[in-house]
Design a protein around this motif. Structure first.
Motif, mmCIF file in Angstrom:
data_model
loop_
_atom_site.group_PDB
_atom_site.id
_atom_site.type_symbol
_atom_site.label_atom_id
_atom_site.label_comp_id
_atom_site.label_asym_id
_atom_site.label_seq_id
_atom_site.Cartn_x
_atom_site.Cartn_y
_atom_site.Cartn_z
ATOM 1 N N SER A 166 0.400 -1.203 -0.178
ATOM 2 C CA SER A 166 0.199 0.169 0.228
ATOM 3 C C SER A 166 0.751 1.318 -0.188
ATOM 4 N N TYR A 167 2.532 0.810 0.073
ATOM 5 C CA TYR A 167 3.594 2.297 0.355
ATOM 6 C C TYR A 167 3.151 3.495 1.222
ATOM 7 N N LEU A 168 1.930 2.539 2.678
ATOM 8 C CA LEU A 168 1.863 4.198 3.232
ATOM 9 C C LEU A 168 2.673 5.018 3.826
ATOM 10 N N ILE A 169 4.172 4.439 4.139
ATOM 11 C CA ILE A 169 5.779 4.756 4.830
ATOM 12 C C ILE A 169 5.275 5.638 3.959
ATOM 13 N N LEU A 170 5.698 5.236 2.482
ATOM 14 C CA LEU A 170 6.277 6.720 1.564
ATOM 15 C C LEU A 170 5.330 8.113 1.110
ATOM 16 N N THR A 171 4.285 7.236 1.609
ATOM 17 C CA THR A 171 3.145 8.309 1.291
ATOM 18 C C THR A 171 2.409 9.050 2.029
ATOM 19 N N ILE A 172 3.222 8.477 3.536
ATOM 20 C CA ILE A 172 3.358 9.519 5.170
ATOM 21 C C ILE A 172 4.174 10.104 4.814
ATOM 22 N N PHE A 173 5.377 10.252 4.108
ATOM 23 C CA PHE A 173 6.369 10.959 3.532
ATOM 24 C C PHE A 173 6.387 12.168 3.135
ATOM 25 N N THR A 174 5.529 11.855 2.225
ATOM 26 C CA THR A 174 5.057 13.184 0.679
ATOM 27 C C THR A 174 4.426 13.913 1.650
ATOM 28 N N CYS A 175 3.577 13.789 2.171
ATOM 29 C CA CYS A 175 2.826 14.302 3.343
ATOM 30 C C CYS A 175 3.862 15.833 4.194
ATOM 31 N N PHE A 176 5.123 15.570 3.925
ATOM 32 C CA PHE A 176 5.995 16.543 4.637
ATOM 33 C C PHE A 176 6.324 17.942 3.194
ATOM 34 N N CYS A 177 6.210 17.295 1.869
ATOM 35 C CA CYS A 177 6.573 18.352 0.545
ATOM 36 C C CYS A 177 5.272 19.229 0.309
ATOM 37 N N PRO A 178 5.866 19.830 0.095
ATOM 38 C CA PRO A 178 4.807 20.953 -0.049
ATOM 39 C C PRO A 178 3.874 21.423 -1.911
ATOM 40 N N ALA A 179 3.553 19.722 -1.771
ATOM 41 C CA ALA A 179 2.645 19.990 -3.178
ATOM 42 C C ALA A 179 0.750 18.914 -2.173
ATOM 43 N N TYR A 180 0.197 20.350 -1.902
ATOM 44 C CA TYR A 180 -0.746 19.034 0.071
ATOM 45 C C TYR A 180 -1.710 18.915 -1.303
ATOM 46 N N PRO A 181 -2.784 19.696 -2.404
ATOM 47 C CA PRO A 181 -3.516 18.264 -2.253
ATOM 48 C C PRO A 181 -3.029 17.358 -3.248
ATOM 49 N N VAL A 182 -2.141 16.771 -3.829
ATOM 50 C CA VAL A 182 -1.444 16.055 -4.725
ATOM 51 C C VAL A 182 -0.473 14.616 -3.338
ATOM 52 N N ASN A 183 -0.352 15.064 -2.189
ATOM 53 C CA ASN A 183 0.069 14.149 -1.453
ATOM 54 C C ASN A 183 -1.118 13.474 -0.294
ATOM 55 N N VAL A 184 -2.030 14.327 0.266
ATOM 56 C CA VAL A 184 -3.284 14.238 0.708
ATOM 57 C C VAL A 184 -4.047 13.011 -0.323
ATOM 58 N N VAL A 185 -4.341 13.447 -1.372
ATOM 59 C CA VAL A 185 -4.286 11.853 -2.575
ATOM 60 C C VAL A 185 -3.705 10.721 -2.619
ATOM 61 N N ALA A 186 -2.750 10.705 -2.019
ATOM 62 C CA ALA A 186 -1.647 9.722 -2.189
ATOM 63 C C ALA A 186 -1.647 8.697 -0.888
ATOM 64 N N LEU A 187 -1.995 9.506 0.443
ATOM 65 C CA LEU A 187 -2.022 9.546 1.668
ATOM 66 C C LEU A 187 -3.881 8.676 0.843
ATOM 67 N N VAL A 188 -4.995 8.832 -0.180
ATOM 68 C CA VAL A 188 -6.000 8.343 0.881
ATOM 69 C C VAL A 188 -6.319 6.913 -0.430
ATOM 70 N N PHE A 189 -5.201 6.563 -1.138
ATOM 71 C CA PHE A 189 -5.382 6.038 -2.349
ATOM 72 C C PHE A 189 -3.839 4.707 -1.514
#
Length: 110
Positions: A34-57
């Motif tokens: 599910s790549y949960l660790i990677l998507t949590i890591f991307t929440c620290f990137c300044p592309a907020y709408p995109v990384n939230v979508v990755a976390l939801v997926f």
């Protein structure tokens, strides 16, 4: 003589039975990706709408896996990976642009 015939019948019936061979009928679960660790890591990137979508997926992928939908889980996991990579690239571009603008417009003290 009758004992030998009985032993051979028991041996043949035991070898042909499927009593111990449950591995062919059971479906093995594929590993969870599910790549949960990677998507949590991307929440620290300044592309907020995109990384939230990755976390939801990613969360939807885990939910599908635990409900037994392995194909849906694999598909949602791949979507989470692709969106997380896009989020990292977009975040790095934003950081690069901000740093470039900041250091090129900075007034130098003389």
């Amino acid at each position: 003589m009758a004992l030998e015939v009985l032993n051979e019948e028991v041996k043949s019936s035991l070898s042909e039975s499927n009593f111990c061979d449950n591995s062919s009928t059971e479906e093995k679960e594929p590993p969870l990706k599910s790549y949960l660790i990677l998507t949590i890591f991307t929440c620290f990137c300044p592309a907020y709408p995109v990384n939230v979508v990755a976390l939801v997926f990613s969360i939807m992928s885990r939910h599908s896996y635990y409900n037994g939908d392995y194909d849906g889980s694999r598909r949602l996991g791949k979507n989470a990976l692709y969106v997380a990579i896009a989020s990292i690239i977009i975040g790095l571009l934003i950081i690069t642009i901000i740093c470039t603008v900041h250091f090129t417009t900075m007034n130098h003290l003389v």
